[in-house]
Design an enzyme around this catalytic site. Structure first.
Site, PDB file in Angstrom:
ATOM      1  N   ASP A  61      -6.374  11.021  15.958  1.00 22.21           N
ATOM      2  CA  ASP A  61      -6.283  10.995  14.505  1.00 22.21           C
ATOM      3  C   ASP A  61      -7.287  11.946  13.855  1.00 22.21           C
ATOM      4  O   ASP A  61      -8.183  12.477  14.525  1.00 22.21           O
ATOM      5  CB  ASP A  61      -6.471   9.551  13.975  1.00 22.21           C
ATOM      6  CG  ASP A  61      -7.566   8.775  14.702  1.00 22.21           C
ATOM      7  OD1 ASP A  61      -8.436   9.418  15.316  1.00 22.21           O
ATOM      8  OD2 ASP A  61      -7.559   7.544  14.657  1.00 22.21           O
ATOM      9  N   HIS A 104      -6.442  -2.524  14.899  1.00 15.87           N
ATOM     10  CA  HIS A 104      -5.791  -1.208  14.843  1.00 15.87           C
ATOM     11  C   HIS A 104      -6.103  -0.380  16.083  1.00 15.87           C
ATOM     12  O   HIS A 104      -7.145  -0.555  16.728  1.00 15.87           O
ATOM     13  CB  HIS A 104      -6.108  -0.445  13.544  1.00 15.87           C
ATOM     14  CG  HIS A 104      -7.501   0.094  13.419  1.00 15.87           C
ATOM     15  ND1 HIS A 104      -8.243   0.001  12.251  1.00 15.87           N
ATOM     16  CD2 HIS A 104      -8.305   0.762  14.285  1.00 15.87           C
ATOM     17  CE1 HIS A 104      -9.403   0.593  12.416  1.00 15.87           C
ATOM     18  NE2 HIS A 104      -9.476   1.054  13.649  1.00 15.87           N
ATOM     19  N   GLU A 129      -2.693   0.767  11.300  1.00 14.52           N
ATOM     20  CA  GLU A 129      -3.214  -0.474  10.726  1.00 14.52           C
ATOM     21  C   GLU A 129      -2.192  -1.604  10.914  1.00 14.52           C
ATOM     22  O   GLU A 129      -1.026  -1.342  11.229  1.00 14.52           O
ATOM     23  CB  GLU A 129      -3.474  -0.258   9.229  1.00 14.52           C
ATOM     24  CG  GLU A 129      -4.501   0.826   8.919  1.00 14.52           C
ATOM     25  CD  GLU A 129      -5.947   0.385   9.121  1.00 14.52           C
ATOM     26  OE1 GLU A 129      -6.204  -0.537   9.928  1.00 14.52           O
ATOM     27  OE2 GLU A 129      -6.826   0.980   8.476  1.00 14.52           O
TER      28      GLU A 129
HETATM   29  C1  F6R Z   1     -10.838   6.637  16.363  1.00 13.15           C
HETATM   30  C2  F6R Z   1      -9.820   5.628  16.152  1.00 13.15           C
HETATM   31  C3  F6R Z   1     -10.110   4.210  15.787  1.00 13.15           C
HETATM   32  C4  F6R Z   1     -11.358   3.635  16.458  1.00 13.15           C
HETATM   33  C5  F6R Z   1     -11.618   2.193  15.987  1.00 13.15           C
HETATM   34  C6  F6R Z   1     -12.885   1.617  16.565  1.00 13.15           C
HETATM   35  O1  F6R Z   1     -10.255   7.883  16.714  1.00 13.15           O
HETATM   36  O2  F6R Z   1      -8.687   5.976  16.240  1.00 13.15           O
HETATM   37  O3  F6R Z   1      -8.991   3.418  16.102  1.00 13.15           O
HETATM   38  O4  F6R Z   1     -11.194   3.668  17.845  1.00 13.15           O
HETATM   39  O5  F6R Z   1     -11.700   2.169  14.590  1.00 13.15           O
HETATM   40  O6  F6R Z   1     -13.966   2.343  16.087  1.00 13.15           O
HETATM   41  P1  F6R Z   1     -15.454   2.147  16.665  1.00 13.15           P
HETATM   42  O7  F6R Z   1     -15.405   2.632  18.073  1.00 13.15           O
HETATM   43  O8  F6R Z   1     -16.316   3.008  15.794  1.00 13.15           O
HETATM   44  O9  F6R Z   1     -15.755   0.698  16.560  1.00 13.15           O
END
Ligand code: F6R
Length: 237
Positions: free
Chosen positions: A67, A134, A139
């Site tokens: 993303d 997600h 989402e």
């Molecule tokens: C990042 C992504 C998100 C994260 C998720 C967890 O490219 O696609 O789905 O993997 O929001 O984020 P962290 O690792 O910061 O808790």
């Protein structure tokens, strides 16, 4: 799903890196799907360390990222292109020309899907997990059939990600993301989750009903998913 529970974040990062390195050594060229956020940083550090020690090389590696935010350019320190350069591509000596990201218009989203197909598909996709279940920026409510597209970020996700920005108001409202179907097309998926704040989402992903309300639950339908957790994230299992 194969679940691996390690004692802490460093141990899970190390274990996941060993697994991914072994896969990359087995198959050339290799297409690695990358995630950003806090969780995979230790994994990228480990992989870069292996490259510097001569245990691994990325000469025939291509990367595709899950993303990218809309409305900030690639030199913004919170853009995912910037993140990947800083945390992985530069330390691991990965050629940026072999890296691909979705972008924020419909034509680029379609081109990104086509690029993945031209590369021969994703060999291994790395995922983190949102507190609301997600994956990528899919989402709750995202369809099983969704493909790369532009999405509106939930308030919860914007609040979670505010820690990376100066103020909450600076967090973009939308992003381009691989869809659930794009992710499930990967030959193998490695999901990492660390910390007690992820324990509920981990439980719902693994033991809950397969439902759009928890996008990560769709991973139960994939034949090859490895989940690397630390003890805190596995607390509700
Ligand atoms: C990042 C992504 C998100 C994260 C998720 C967890 O490219 O696609 O789905 O993997 O929001 O984020 P962290 O690792 O910061 O808790």
């Amino acid at each position: 799903m194969q679940i691996y529970i390690e004692k802490d974040y460093d141990a899970l990062s190390h274990r996941a890196a060993e697994h991914i390195a072994a896969r990359i050594r087995e198959k050339r060229p290799f297409v690695l799907g990358c995630a950003t956020g806090g969780t995979p940083q230790g994994l990228y550090r480990e992989l870069a360390r292996m490259v510097r020690s001569g245990l691994l090389d990325f000469n025939t590696l291509s990367t595709v990222n899950l993303d990218e935010y809309c409305g900030i350019d690639e030199n913004h320190p919170q853009s995912y292109r910037f993140f990947m350069r800083q945390h992985f591509f530069l330390p691991a000596g990965i050629d940026f020309r072999n890296s691909h990201f979705p972008a924020c218009d419909a034509r680029s989203c379609a081109a990104f899907e086509k690029k993945i197909t031209e590369l021969g598909g994703i060999d291994l996709q790395i995922l983190g997990l949102g507190k609301n279940g997600h994956i990528g920026f899919n989402e709750p409510g995202s369809l099983r059939s969704s493909r790369t597209r532009i999405v509106t970020l939930s308030l919860e996700t914007r609040e979670d990600n505010a820690r990376f920005f100066e103020t909450k108001g600076d967090v973009p409202h939308s992003a381009a993301t691989m869809g659930i179907a794009t992710i499930l097309d990967a030959r193998e998926i490695v999901l990492l989750a660390s910390g007690e704040h992820k324990a509920r989402a981990v439980f719902q992903m693994i033991r809950g009903a397969v439902h759009e309300a928890v996008p990560a639950s769709f991973l139960q339908e994939h034949p090859r998913v490895l989940v690397f957790l630390d003890a805190a994230a596995s607390k509700e299992l």
